[in-house]
Every structure is written in C-alpha cells, then in structure tokens.
Design an enzyme around this catalytic site. Structure first.
Site, PDB file in Angstrom:
ATOM      1  N   ASP A   1      20.846 -14.087 -29.131  1.00 15.26           N
ATOM      2  CA  ASP A   1      21.309 -15.450 -28.552  1.00 15.26           C
ATOM      3  C   ASP A   1      22.511 -15.220 -27.878  1.00 15.26           C
ATOM      4  O   ASP A   1      22.985 -16.011 -26.895  1.00 15.26           O
ATOM      5  CB  ASP A   1      21.529 -16.350 -29.785  1.00 15.26           C
ATOM      6  CG  ASP A   1      21.967 -17.931 -29.511  1.00 15.26           C
ATOM      7  OD1 ASP A   1      21.389 -18.225 -28.432  1.00 15.26           O
ATOM      8  OD2 ASP A   1      22.787 -18.211 -30.205  1.00 15.26           O
TER       9      ASP A   1
ATOM     10  N   SER B   1      23.577 -23.419 -26.177  1.00 13.57           N
ATOM     11  CA  SER B   1      21.931 -23.198 -26.255  1.00 13.57           C
ATOM     12  C   SER B   1      21.452 -24.469 -26.493  1.00 13.57           C
ATOM     13  O   SER B   1      21.889 -25.342 -27.214  1.00 13.57           O
ATOM     14  CB  SER B   1      21.668 -22.178 -27.242  1.00 13.57           C
ATOM     15  OG  SER B   1      22.353 -20.946 -27.000  1.00 13.57           O
TER      16      SER B   1
ATOM     17  N   GLN C   1      14.779 -18.674 -23.598  1.00 10.26           N
ATOM     18  CA  GLN C   1      15.949 -19.688 -24.046  1.00 10.26           C
ATOM     19  C   GLN C   1      16.281 -20.535 -22.856  1.00 10.26           C
ATOM     20  O   GLN C   1      16.491 -19.953 -21.888  1.00 10.26           O
ATOM     21  CB  GLN C   1      17.165 -19.130 -24.807  1.00 10.26           C
ATOM     22  CG  GLN C   1      18.095 -19.997 -25.242  1.00 10.26           C
ATOM     23  CD  GLN C   1      19.366 -19.450 -25.759  1.00 10.26           C
ATOM     24  OE1 GLN C   1      20.331 -19.225 -25.296  1.00 10.26           O
ATOM     25  NE2 GLN C   1      19.325 -19.008 -27.240  1.00 10.26           N
TER      26      GLN C   1
END
Length: 309
Positions: free
Chosen positions: A225, A251, A301
């Site tokens: 991430d 995110s 993502q």
C-alpha cells in the site's frame, strides 16, 4: 498467530505490526450475536491517521480466521471509506457469503465510532493443481545487494519522516534507479520527462518465524500500500516531500490477486506503473516477483492524488 521476537532482542517495528495483526476475538459481539467479530489496535503512522495498508491486512486476517482450514486468500477488492483514528481500536465484522466445495467468499467491514472505514470482499481457495504460466520478470534487474537501501539513504537525516521510514518501518525498501524520498526522479532534475514506471526490492526487516500463508499474504497487502501511487508521483515530477503539503494523497480502493505462496521476509521485486491520472485520481498497478523470477501477486490501486495541471 502470535508474535515471536528473536531471543534476547528488543521488540521492533515488525513486532509491533505482528501484534496489531494478532486480532482479539469478540464472542457474541456481532449485531445478531454472531462470533465472526474481531478487534485490533494500530501502529503509529507517518500521518496522524491509521495507515490504510494496516486496516487492509487486519481485514484479511479477520476474514481468514473464518474459512475452512487449507484455504488461502487469492483475491480481494476493498474500498477505503473514511480516515481511521489512532486513538481507538478498530472493530472487524466478517460476513460469511459462501463456502463452496473449493472456494470461500467473505465480506469484512472495519469500523470505528460505529461507522465503516474499510469494506472488503475476499475469496479463498483450496490448493489445486492445473495449467500454469507466469509473465516473466524484467531482464537485467540489479539484485537487491547492488541497490541502495532506504535505511542507508535516510540514515542520519533529522526529519520526522526520515526517522519514521528508518526506525518505524517494518520493511526495507530498495528503489532501483533511485527513490522519491528526498526529491523527484533524476530525469526531472535533469530537465527530462520522468518515467511512469519504477521497480522496488522489498522485504521485512528481519526473518519471520511463522510460515503461515495468511500472515505472509496479509503482510504483503500491508507492505504494497505504501508504494502503489509512487509511479504517479514519479511521472508528475513530485516526491514524498510534496505529499501532504502541495499534493494531498490517499488510497481510495485496492484490488489484489495472489497467484502463489509468498514469503515477505525474502526479497520481492515490485514492478510498477501508473496507467492514468485525471480528475484528482491516479491508478497504480504492480506485479510482484520472487527473486527467482516467479510472479507471486498482481495489484491495482486507485487513489486521490491532487496534482496541479
């Protein structure tokens, strides 16, 4: 899934992370008295909020505790809905959507103050044989031993972010061709367009005693991430020094597929790109390879990244 600290050593950032992934089971806590509910704490982050990768990893662990033995997570799709607070625990409620002959599906909601901060659906599968192929790792990638570590690059810099990336990071990162910690891509500094791709070697800062695939796959989600939107920063000519100031970033959603078993305490190569940025959003995509060239995971993502036109 307990924490194991090497004999005679002090707990470090990796131990702290393993502790928050060891969720507490809340019996009869669910809205209908069900037992598929868990609670976890948070590790400190560079921002004054919960790190999204941590909540994602905890949601994976919570869902994995409810599936039949022998089924590993192979895919997830999750949305980051609200900023998480470091001041209170996070509650995880798991919904058992289906248990088939070889697949199990679960939905996990992470919440604080009675409101969801993450919603994730994940699929688990029994190990099965069948046709295999894998995309090859790029050629001529320097081995991690020939790439400078972030620990070396940031050592001795008296800045909270630098100290976090060296002292409080559970993972060691080595950017092939240079990082974005202290400034933009070298091409930008030379007046040339920056690439929209990058490669990063990464592994946990020390070996793990556990072979548990649920733990290693959750840790891979945690680790990736922090990297997913870097290619968009790179092509925009920005660095981490800009993030939070002139470049707000967060995110929005995360999709991930595990193709094969993985160990996060072995070097993994993250081959990354950014296909598009528009409307205050950017898309990052990643393929993760073992050092021997085997593809172990694919990730995508989208994030909010407010870059000037």
């Amino acid at each position: 899934m307990g924490v194991t600290t090497p004999s005679g050593s002090e707990p470090d950032a990796l131990d702290d992370l393993l502790t928050v992934l060891d969720l507490r089971h809340l019996e009869g806590w669910g809205p209908r008295g069900e037992d598929d509910a868990f609670r976890g704490d948070s590790v400190p982050g560079i921002a004054r909020r919960v790190y999204g990768g941590q909540v994602l990893a905890q949601a994976i662990v919570a869902a994995g505790r409810t599936v039949p033995e022998g089924r590993n997570i192979h895919s997830l799709h999750g949305y980051f809905l609200r900023e998480g607070s470091l001041e209170v625990p996070i509650d995880f409620a798991v919904e058992r959507l289906r248990d088939g002959r070889s697949f199990s599906a679960r939905r996990t909601h992470a919440s604080q103050f009675g409101k969801p901060i993450l919603s994730m659906i994940a699929s688990f599968q029994e190990e099965q044989g069948g046709f295999e192929h894998t995309s090859p790792m790029p050629d001529d990638v320097p081995p991690p031993s020939e790439v400078r570590s972030a620990f070396e690059e940031l050592a001795g810099i008296d800045h909270p972010a630098a100290k976090f990336w060296t002292d409080a990071s559970a993972f060691e990162l080595r950017h092939v061709g240079g990082s974005l910690y202290l400034g933009p891509d070298a091409a930008v500094r030379d007046g040339r367009p920056a690439p929209d791709t990058q490669m990063v070697w990464m592994r946990s800062r020390r070996p793990l005693a556990s072979d548990d695939q649920l733990l290693h796959r959750a840790l891979l989600a945690y680790a990736c991430d922090q990297l997913m939107l870097e290619p968009a920063l790179r092509v925009a000519g920005k660095s981490w020094m800009d993030v939070g100031g002139t470049v707000p970033m967060a995110s929005l959603d995360h999709a991930m597929w595990w193709h094969r078993d993985v160990r996060v305490d072995e070097w993994l190569l993250y081959v990354q790109g950014s296909a598009s940025a528009q409307g205050g959003r950017a898309l990052g995509h990643t393929r993760v390879f073992r050092e021997d060239g085997t593809l172990v995971a694919s990730i995508a993502q989208e994030g909010m990244i407010r870059l000037p036109a």
